[in-house]
Design a protein around this motif. Sequence first.
Motif, mmCIF file in Angstrom:
data_model
loop_
_atom_site.group_PDB
_atom_site.id
_atom_site.type_symbol
_atom_site.label_atom_id
_atom_site.label_comp_id
_atom_site.label_asym_id
_atom_site.label_seq_id
_atom_site.Cartn_x
_atom_site.Cartn_y
_atom_site.Cartn_z
ATOM 1 N N ALA A 255 0.835 -1.207 0.000
ATOM 2 C CA ALA A 255 0.000 0.000 0.000
ATOM 3 C C ALA A 255 0.870 1.257 0.000
ATOM 4 C CB ALA A 255 -0.926 -0.015 1.219
ATOM 5 N N ALA A 256 1.956 1.223 0.761
ATOM 6 C CA ALA A 256 2.846 2.398 0.825
ATOM 7 C C ALA A 256 3.478 2.657 -0.546
ATOM 8 C CB ALA A 256 3.922 2.176 1.886
ATOM 9 N N TRP A 257 3.843 1.602 -1.253
ATOM 10 C CA TRP A 257 4.399 1.792 -2.609
ATOM 11 C C TRP A 257 3.366 2.415 -3.534
ATOM 12 C CZ3 TRP A 257 6.700 -3.803 -2.679
ATOM 13 C CH2 TRP A 257 7.987 -3.786 -2.111
ATOM 14 N N TYR A 258 2.165 1.858 -3.499
ATOM 15 C CA TYR A 258 1.107 2.414 -4.347
ATOM 16 C C TYR A 258 0.918 3.899 -4.055
ATOM 17 C CZ TYR A 258 -1.052 -1.492 -6.911
ATOM 18 O OH TYR A 258 -1.324 -2.490 -7.804
ATOM 19 N N THR A 259 0.821 4.214 -2.777
ATOM 20 C CA THR A 259 0.561 5.603 -2.402
ATOM 21 C C THR A 259 1.716 6.499 -2.853
ATOM 22 O OG1 THR A 259 -0.810 4.879 -0.563
ATOM 23 C CG2 THR A 259 0.022 7.134 -0.454
ATOM 24 N N LYS A 260 2.947 5.998 -2.693
ATOM 25 C CA LYS A 260 4.115 6.779 -3.115
ATOM 26 C C LYS A 260 4.027 7.115 -4.610
ATOM 27 C CE LYS A 260 8.616 5.194 -3.929
ATOM 28 N NZ LYS A 260 9.776 4.396 -3.482
ATOM 29 N N GLN A 264 2.055 11.150 -7.039
ATOM 30 C CA GLN A 264 2.563 11.975 -8.153
ATOM 31 C C GLN A 264 1.460 12.322 -9.163
ATOM 32 O OE1 GLN A 264 5.597 9.458 -9.863
ATOM 33 N NE2 GLN A 264 6.605 9.150 -7.887
ATOM 34 N N HIS A 265 0.347 11.596 -9.072
ATOM 35 C CA HIS A 265 -0.742 11.851 -10.030
ATOM 36 C C HIS A 265 -2.006 12.302 -9.314
ATOM 37 C CE1 HIS A 265 1.886 9.940 -12.890
ATOM 38 N NE2 HIS A 265 1.983 8.908 -12.086
ATOM 39 N N SER A 266 -1.815 13.033 -8.220
ATOM 40 C CA SER A 266 -2.953 13.336 -7.347
ATOM 41 C C SER A 266 -3.961 14.290 -7.996
ATOM 42 C CB SER A 266 -2.482 13.882 -6.010
ATOM 43 O OG SER A 266 -1.707 15.044 -6.246
ATOM 44 N N GLU A 267 -3.596 14.920 -9.121
ATOM 45 C CA GLU A 267 -4.623 15.782 -9.746
ATOM 46 C C GLU A 267 -5.781 14.960 -10.289
ATOM 47 O OE1 GLU A 267 -1.389 15.113 -10.745
ATOM 48 O OE2 GLU A 267 -1.684 15.330 -12.897
ATOM 49 N N PHE A 268 -5.520 13.708 -10.682
ATOM 50 C CA PHE A 268 -6.649 12.938 -11.233
ATOM 51 C C PHE A 268 -6.896 11.581 -10.587
ATOM 52 C CE2 PHE A 268 -3.504 10.845 -13.811
ATOM 53 C CZ PHE A 268 -2.636 11.858 -14.213
ATOM 54 N N ILE A 269 -6.017 11.176 -9.669
ATOM 55 C CA ILE A 269 -6.271 9.908 -8.971
ATOM 56 C C ILE A 269 -6.187 10.144 -7.462
ATOM 57 C CG2 ILE A 269 -5.436 7.544 -8.560
ATOM 58 C CD1 ILE A 269 -4.253 7.683 -11.438
ATOM 59 N N VAL A 286 -7.809 0.583 -3.186
ATOM 60 C CA VAL A 286 -8.852 1.157 -4.027
ATOM 61 C C VAL A 286 -8.558 2.634 -4.278
ATOM 62 C CG1 VAL A 286 -11.299 1.785 -4.100
ATOM 63 C CG2 VAL A 286 -10.634 -0.476 -3.323
ATOM 64 N N VAL A 287 -8.488 3.003 -5.546
ATOM 65 C CA VAL A 287 -8.286 4.416 -5.892
ATOM 66 C C VAL A 287 -9.558 4.970 -6.511
ATOM 67 C CG1 VAL A 287 -5.816 4.136 -6.266
ATOM 68 C CG2 VAL A 287 -7.387 3.886 -8.199
ATOM 69 N N ARG A 288 -9.635 6.294 -6.514
ATOM 70 C CA ARG A 288 -10.789 6.940 -7.098
ATOM 71 C C ARG A 288 -10.347 7.861 -8.228
ATOM 72 N NH1 ARG A 288 -13.988 10.500 -5.870
ATOM 73 N NH2 ARG A 288 -12.813 11.453 -4.183
ATOM 74 N N LEU A 289 -11.069 7.804 -9.338
ATOM 75 C CA LEU A 289 -10.764 8.684 -10.460
ATOM 76 C C LEU A 289 -11.493 10.002 -10.221
ATOM 77 C CD1 LEU A 289 -11.155 6.045 -13.308
ATOM 78 C CD2 LEU A 289 -9.136 6.613 -11.940
ATOM 79 N N LYS A 290 -10.714 11.077 -10.161
ATOM 80 C CA LYS A 290 -11.305 12.349 -9.705
ATOM 81 C C LYS A 290 -12.173 13.029 -10.754
ATOM 82 C CE LYS A 290 -8.116 13.878 -6.111
ATOM 83 N NZ LYS A 290 -7.025 14.835 -5.822
ATOM 84 N N HIS A 291 -11.809 12.860 -12.033
ATOM 85 C CA HIS A 291 -12.569 13.563 -13.068
ATOM 86 C C HIS A 291 -13.941 12.897 -13.222
ATOM 87 C CE1 HIS A 291 -13.749 15.509 -16.697
ATOM 88 N NE2 HIS A 291 -12.596 16.161 -16.812
#
Length: 376
Positions: A255-260, A264-269, A286-291
């Motif tokens: 999970a820490a790797w994924y988050t790391k 870097q793509h926090s504008e859309f994920i 689980v990630v969420r697509l922001k757009h």
Amino acid sequence: MKHYPVAKPYIGSQEEKAVRQVLRSGILSIGPEVADFERKFAKRIGARFACAVSSGTAGLHLALVAAGIQKGDEVITSPFSFVASANAILYVGAKPVFVDINSKSFNIDPAQIEARITSRTKAILVVHIFGQAADMKKILALARKHRLKIIEDACESLDAEYYGRKVGTFGESAVFAFYPNKQITTGEGGMIVTNDKKVYQLCRSLRNQGRSDNLKWLDHKILGYNYRLNELSAALGQCQLDKIDFILSQRRRLAAWYTKYLTQHSEFIAVPEVMASNSHSWFVYVVRLKHPKVKRDAVITDLEKVGISAKAYLPSIHLFSFYRKSFKYKQGDFPVAEMISDSSLALPFYIGLKENDIKRITATLSSIVKKHEKRV
Ligand SMILES: *Cc1c(COP(=O)(O)O)cnc(C)c1O
């Protein structure tokens, strides 16, 4: 092309040996392995009693029967869960009353519970979703005020803690599950834990056709079921339990790797949020697509094309056709749950993934999402 499934159990030679030993013993059900598994599990959670069952769903069913929930009763629960938690309420003839969730924790929003309590409400079936404990302080206060029982669906949250206290110790009873995508597995299986001796004895009887606890006395006192866990599964479960600290620490690392990489793509994920109250037990990532206009299902299809399995996680229960048909639920009834359901996806998450795999998965995901964002 390398293929990444969403989940995979972590099984080794100890498990093979333990299962082989049971096979050779000839005792494949109602034997010492289940009793040992229960003892070890209860100790791990810090509960007085544990009762092994054939699945998490079976466990939830029995926990509700043992709590005396019946036809005409209402049980408050979350629409953002695996369907089993709401189905179990229907098995006992009661009505699941959904309450929307918190957009950060994905767990039931305590602020919206009170408005849904009626004279028929008997219990709150609290789901700790994705390894994150629900907001128990507020939920416990409401339960005390309105004299409601609490049953915990801890099927996704083995070893998670809420302010240092393990989930599974807050309610009258709690249920864990061991399907192969859970933190530990028995193939199929579940466990009810409780500090209440009567609940424990009732669950033991119910899982075994309603027989009295003393197996020599073959009376069927109540309507029971065959929800027993077999010995092979119980042996497997003990091996898994022996490794649980390792398993959970490895999952924390994934999970820490994924988050790391995804930060870097926090504008859309959006990455999962761990509440300050919570010591997380990572069940899924689980990630969420922001757009709002990026089609999550199209992203999943594109990921699959390059060997990365991802899953819509989770669909809201009230919008399943059975629930729509039976209770007239519709789009818009629980807007937060629906928004999360429509925009979230579970990524490959299992021991064996290396940092490089996760780097590759996250880079692929972000380029696919970028491509879709340009289109809308
Ligand atoms: C896995 C799970 C269950 C139980 O599932 P079984 O497949 O019956 O073991 C119940 N509730 C939730 C939230 C789950 O994730």
